[in-house]
Design a protein around this motif. Structure first.
Motif, mmCIF file in Angstrom:
data_model
loop_
_atom_site.group_PDB
_atom_site.id
_atom_site.type_symbol
_atom_site.label_atom_id
_atom_site.label_comp_id
_atom_site.label_asym_id
_atom_site.label_seq_id
_atom_site.Cartn_x
_atom_site.Cartn_y
_atom_site.Cartn_z
ATOM 1 N N ALA A 52 0.828 -1.209 0.000
ATOM 2 C CA ALA A 52 0.000 0.000 0.000
ATOM 3 C C ALA A 52 0.862 1.259 0.000
ATOM 4 C CB ALA A 52 -0.933 -0.006 1.215
ATOM 5 N N VAL A 53 1.841 1.305 0.890
ATOM 6 C CA VAL A 53 2.709 2.477 0.975
ATOM 7 C C VAL A 53 3.449 2.686 -0.341
ATOM 8 C CG1 VAL A 53 4.779 3.415 2.096
ATOM 9 C CG2 VAL A 53 2.961 2.415 3.491
ATOM 10 N N GLU A 54 4.020 1.617 -0.866
ATOM 11 C CA GLU A 54 4.821 1.759 -2.085
ATOM 12 C C GLU A 54 3.968 2.101 -3.300
ATOM 13 O OE1 GLU A 54 7.542 2.375 -1.243
ATOM 14 O OE2 GLU A 54 8.683 0.811 -0.265
ATOM 15 N N THR A 55 2.724 1.674 -3.316
ATOM 16 C CA THR A 55 1.818 2.060 -4.398
ATOM 17 C C THR A 55 1.619 3.576 -4.393
ATOM 18 O OG1 THR A 55 0.703 -0.077 -4.417
ATOM 19 C CG2 THR A 55 -0.542 1.802 -5.291
ATOM 20 N N GLU A 56 1.408 4.136 -3.215
ATOM 21 C CA GLU A 56 1.225 5.590 -3.118
ATOM 22 C C GLU A 56 2.516 6.345 -3.402
ATOM 23 O OE1 GLU A 56 -1.528 7.502 -2.956
ATOM 24 O OE2 GLU A 56 -2.532 5.573 -3.181
ATOM 25 N N ILE A 57 3.636 5.812 -2.964
ATOM 26 C CA ILE A 57 4.913 6.487 -3.218
ATOM 27 C C ILE A 57 5.239 6.448 -4.708
ATOM 28 C CG2 ILE A 57 7.394 6.493 -2.715
ATOM 29 C CD1 ILE A 57 5.407 7.486 -0.453
ATOM 30 N N ASP A 58 4.947 5.356 -5.364
ATOM 31 C CA ASP A 58 5.135 5.279 -6.817
ATOM 32 C C ASP A 58 4.319 6.378 -7.495
ATOM 33 O OD1 ASP A 58 5.598 4.469 -9.479
ATOM 34 O OD2 ASP A 58 4.116 2.861 -9.362
ATOM 35 N N ARG A 59 3.069 6.515 -7.103
ATOM 36 C CA ARG A 59 2.193 7.547 -7.680
ATOM 37 C C ARG A 59 2.749 8.941 -7.391
ATOM 38 N NH1 ARG A 59 -2.054 10.645 -6.331
ATOM 39 N NH2 ARG A 59 -2.197 9.954 -4.183
ATOM 40 N N HIS A 60 3.172 9.157 -6.165
ATOM 41 C CA HIS A 60 3.717 10.451 -5.745
ATOM 42 C C HIS A 60 4.992 10.792 -6.513
ATOM 43 C CE1 HIS A 60 5.156 13.619 -3.099
ATOM 44 N NE2 HIS A 60 6.254 12.926 -2.893
ATOM 45 N N TYR A 61 5.929 9.845 -6.574
ATOM 46 C CA TYR A 61 7.179 10.084 -7.301
ATOM 47 C C TYR A 61 6.910 10.296 -8.795
ATOM 48 C CZ TYR A 61 10.530 9.033 -3.511
ATOM 49 O OH TYR A 61 11.313 9.061 -2.382
ATOM 50 N N SER A 62 5.971 9.555 -9.360
ATOM 51 C CA SER A 62 5.643 9.729 -10.781
ATOM 52 C C SER A 62 5.102 11.132 -11.038
ATOM 53 C CB SER A 62 4.629 8.671 -11.228
ATOM 54 O OG SER A 62 5.230 7.395 -11.206
ATOM 55 N N ASN A 63 4.242 11.630 -10.152
ATOM 56 C CA ASN A 63 3.725 12.993 -10.294
ATOM 57 C C ASN A 63 4.850 14.017 -10.218
ATOM 58 O OD1 ASN A 63 1.080 12.099 -10.563
ATOM 59 N ND2 ASN A 63 0.588 12.386 -8.406
ATOM 60 N N GLN A 64 5.773 13.811 -9.288
ATOM 61 C CA GLN A 64 6.898 14.735 -9.170
ATOM 62 C C GLN A 64 7.762 14.713 -10.429
ATOM 63 O OE1 GLN A 64 8.909 13.631 -5.521
ATOM 64 N NE2 GLN A 64 7.873 15.269 -4.402
ATOM 65 N N LEU A 65 8.034 13.529 -10.927
ATOM 66 C CA LEU A 65 8.838 13.426 -12.151
ATOM 67 C C LEU A 65 8.152 14.113 -13.325
ATOM 68 C CD1 LEU A 65 10.295 9.822 -11.932
ATOM 69 C CD2 LEU A 65 11.579 11.959 -11.985
ATOM 70 N N ASP A 66 6.840 13.945 -13.436
ATOM 71 C CA ASP A 66 6.102 14.623 -14.504
ATOM 72 C C ASP A 66 6.272 16.137 -14.398
ATOM 73 O OD1 ASP A 66 5.235 12.160 -15.437
ATOM 74 O OD2 ASP A 66 3.200 12.358 -14.606
ATOM 75 N N GLN A 67 6.187 16.670 -13.192
ATOM 76 C CA GLN A 67 6.349 18.117 -12.987
ATOM 77 C C GLN A 67 7.759 18.565 -13.343
ATOM 78 O OE1 GLN A 67 5.382 18.685 -8.871
ATOM 79 N NE2 GLN A 67 3.199 18.900 -9.254
ATOM 80 N N LEU A 68 8.754 17.847 -12.854
ATOM 81 C CA LEU A 68 10.139 18.230 -13.113
ATOM 82 C C LEU A 68 10.467 18.148 -14.603
ATOM 83 C CD1 LEU A 68 11.851 16.465 -10.077
ATOM 84 C CD2 LEU A 68 11.631 18.942 -10.430
ATOM 85 N N GLU A 69 9.986 17.103 -15.264
ATOM 86 C CA GLU A 69 10.252 16.940 -16.689
ATOM 87 C C GLU A 69 9.528 18.005 -17.512
ATOM 88 O OE1 GLU A 69 9.392 12.817 -17.540
ATOM 89 O OE2 GLU A 69 11.080 12.147 -16.306
ATOM 90 N N ALA A 70 8.300 18.353 -17.123
ATOM 91 C CA ALA A 70 7.546 19.373 -17.857
ATOM 92 C C ALA A 70 8.243 20.727 -17.792
ATOM 93 C CB ALA A 70 6.122 19.480 -17.302
ATOM 94 N N GLU A 71 8.855 21.007 -16.672
ATOM 95 C CA GLU A 71 9.563 22.281 -16.499
ATOM 96 C C GLU A 71 11.026 22.188 -16.921
ATOM 97 O OE1 GLU A 71 8.254 25.273 -15.485
ATOM 98 O OE2 GLU A 71 6.327 24.253 -15.636
ATOM 99 N N GLY A 72 11.513 20.972 -17.127
ATOM 100 C CA GLY A 72 12.908 20.789 -17.501
ATOM 101 C C GLY A 72 13.870 21.304 -16.448
ATOM 102 N N CYS A 73 13.520 21.074 -15.195
ATOM 103 C CA CYS A 73 14.368 21.614 -14.121
ATOM 104 C C CYS A 73 14.839 20.527 -13.159
ATOM 105 C CB CYS A 73 13.633 22.707 -13.357
ATOM 106 S SG CYS A 73 12.224 22.156 -12.397
ATOM 107 N N ASP A 74 15.911 20.833 -12.469
ATOM 108 C CA ASP A 74 16.498 20.051 -11.389
ATOM 109 C C ASP A 74 16.777 18.589 -11.759
ATOM 110 O OD1 ASP A 74 17.516 19.275 -8.917
ATOM 111 O OD2 ASP A 74 16.074 20.523 -7.834
#
Length: 176
Positions: A101-123
């Motif tokens: 359960a925890v890792e399912t949510e962390i996967d979702r959370h990390y994926s959202n963060q990666l989408d944001q970082l990639e969209a902005e091309g930052c960090d």
């Protein structure tokens, strides 16, 4: 003044460090109940080592960048340990259900963060860490499922409650 539309990488780092810290506490609680020879103890110990490495890397990133930790760290320590111990007391499958359960949510959370970082091309440094850690978290989830997570008593309810708790913890750690 910061652009309000800009990605707040400090917030990302703070919440990710808090999550990795919480994971180490969950595994500590599980191992305290199950011992080092219980069912799945070897798997839990290996996952705990990886989570500790993740936390150490976020700790170092926070120090380099001057990011403050969440003020809820003492709460996450107690809550994580209690969650780990409680699920281990239910049984080894419940301990694995917690991980899934925890890792399912962390996967979702990390994926959202990666989408944001990639969209902005930052960090790229932060994106690289998140991508690496997300792969580890997915392995942990898959290992937990292969170890009988779905055989836990009231699996859907247990998993749903833990996942909802993770989502709340993420929102709180981002802000506090």
């Amino acid at each position: 003044m910061k652009d309000p539309r800009a990605i707040d990488t400090d917030r990302m780092i703070r919440v990710d460090q808090a999550g990795e810290y919480g994971a180490t506490r969950i595994y500590a609680g599980q191992l305290a109940v199950m011992g080092d020879r219980g069912p799945h103890s070897a798997e839990i110990t290996a996952m705990a080592r990886e989570e500790a490495r993740h936390r150490e890397m976020f700790d170092a990133l926070m120090a380099r960048r001057g990011v403050r930790p969440t003020m809820l760290q003492p709460f996450w320590s107690t809550a994580g340990y209690a969650l780990g111990a409680a699920t281990a007391l239910i049984g080894p499958e419940a301990a694995m259900a917690c991980t899934a359960a925890v890792e399912t949510e962390i996967d979702r959370h990390y994926s959202n963060q990666l989408d944001q970082l990639e969209a902005e091309g930052c960090d790229p440094e932060l994106a690289g860490m998140i991508e690496e850690f997300r792969a580890d978290e997915r392995e942990h989830r898959d290992m937990a499922l292969a170890s009988g997570a779905e055989k836990a008593p009231a699996y859907l309810l247990l998993s749903g409650v833990i996942r909802a708790g993770c989502r709340v913890a993420i929102k709180l750690a981002e802000r506090i």
